[in-house]
Design an enzyme around this catalytic site. Structure first.
Site, PDB file in Angstrom:
ATOM      1  N   ALA A 106       0.786  -1.336   0.090  1.00  0.00           N
ATOM      2  CA  ALA A 106      -0.133   0.085  -0.005  1.00  0.00           C
ATOM      3  C   ALA A 106       0.806   1.141  -0.075  1.00  0.00           C
ATOM      4  O   ALA A 106       1.893   1.192   0.558  1.00  0.00           O
ATOM      5  CB  ALA A 106      -0.838   0.118   1.180  1.00  0.00           C
ATOM      6  N   ASP A 107       0.440   2.357  -0.635  1.00  0.00           N
ATOM      7  CA  ASP A 107       0.956   3.791  -0.478  1.00  0.00           C
ATOM      8  C   ASP A 107      -0.067   4.815  -0.594  1.00  0.00           C
ATOM      9  O   ASP A 107      -1.243   4.456  -1.082  1.00  0.00           O
ATOM     10  CB  ASP A 107       1.959   3.639  -1.609  1.00  0.00           C
ATOM     11  CG  ASP A 107       2.919   4.919  -1.575  1.00  0.00           C
ATOM     12  OD1 ASP A 107       3.936   4.746  -0.603  1.00  0.00           O
ATOM     13  OD2 ASP A 107       2.828   5.925  -1.960  1.00  0.00           O
ATOM     14  N   GLN A 108       0.439   5.863   0.039  1.00  0.00           N
ATOM     15  CA  GLN A 108      -0.462   6.946   0.138  1.00  0.00           C
ATOM     16  C   GLN A 108       0.035   8.371  -0.376  1.00  0.00           C
ATOM     17  O   GLN A 108       1.419   8.548  -0.163  1.00  0.00           O
ATOM     18  CB  GLN A 108      -0.979   7.340   1.718  1.00  0.00           C
ATOM     19  CG  GLN A 108      -2.197   8.305   1.546  1.00  0.00           C
ATOM     20  CD  GLN A 108      -2.747   8.448   2.993  1.00  0.00           C
ATOM     21  OE1 GLN A 108      -1.916   8.899   3.756  1.00  0.00           O
ATOM     22  NE2 GLN A 108      -3.817   8.025   3.133  1.00  0.00           N
TER      23      GLN A 108
END
Length: 197
Positions: A73-75
């Site tokens: 995941a990344d934001q």
């Protein structure tokens, strides 16, 4: 087959545990800044950045975990053609919050599932957040009370704690704001028969 989270993020781990998922944590060794540098030069969108970084993390760990399903995941925080990352220190957090005060920004959260070094599913969600007009004095008070935990979050806030006081409007999914779009992820894990449907 084991479900693996390719992140050391306490919040992402808590979200998965609270959803009843059985998984192992194996943080990725990907150098995020090295991956994104050529992307930024090529004009990649914030959504592209979040998705490519999430996939790089998932693939990195899944290459070492044969047969396992790995979640990366990344934001990315996008604001006025700028991209904010986790602040290096409290002064950087103060500058970011002053920039965002009274304005709307976007949080793009991407999640990828990989197996044997290749992505098998990708998803991105976007939330739009509008901050209240914040005085420098309020920002200083907020930073003093929120503490160093905010340095682990893009934008210098955590909505699940004192950061909620910074906002006047939020359009989007709560899990997207926290950095892991749980509802689409759970749907995909059901489709893959990892959890019961």
């Amino acid at each position: 087959m084991t479900l693996v989270l390719a992140s050391g993020s306490r919040i992402r781990g808590d979200l998965m545990r609270n959803a009843g998922l059985d998984f192992e944590v194996c943080p990725s060794d990907v150098d995020e800044r090295a991956v994104e540098a050529p992307l930024l030069k090529s004009g990649a969108t914030p959504e592209d950045l979040a998705l490519i970084l999430a996939e790089a993390k998932a693939n990195d760990v899944s290459e070492r975990r044969a047969g396992d399903l790995v979640i990366g995941a990344d934001q990315v925080l996008a604001f006025n053609e700028q991209r904010f990352t986790k602040p290096d220190d409290m002064e950087a957090a103060r500058r970011q919050l002053l920039s965002l005060s009274g304005k709307t920004h976007e949080l793009i959260s991407s999640v990828v599932i990989s197996r044997d070094g290749a992505a098998i599913w990708r998803h991105s969600s976007i939330a739009r957040l509008t901050m209240r007009d914040l005085s420098p004095a309020f920002i200083g008070h907020y930073l003093a009370n929120a503490g160093d935990d905010i340095l682990c979050s893009v934008g210098g806030y955590q909505l699940e704690s004192l950061g909620v006081q910074l906002f006047k409007r939020i359009d989007g999914d709560y899990f997207t704001i926290l950095g892991l779009p749980m509802l689409p992820l759970l749907d995909q894990l059901r489709a893959l028969q990892v959890i019961e449907s």
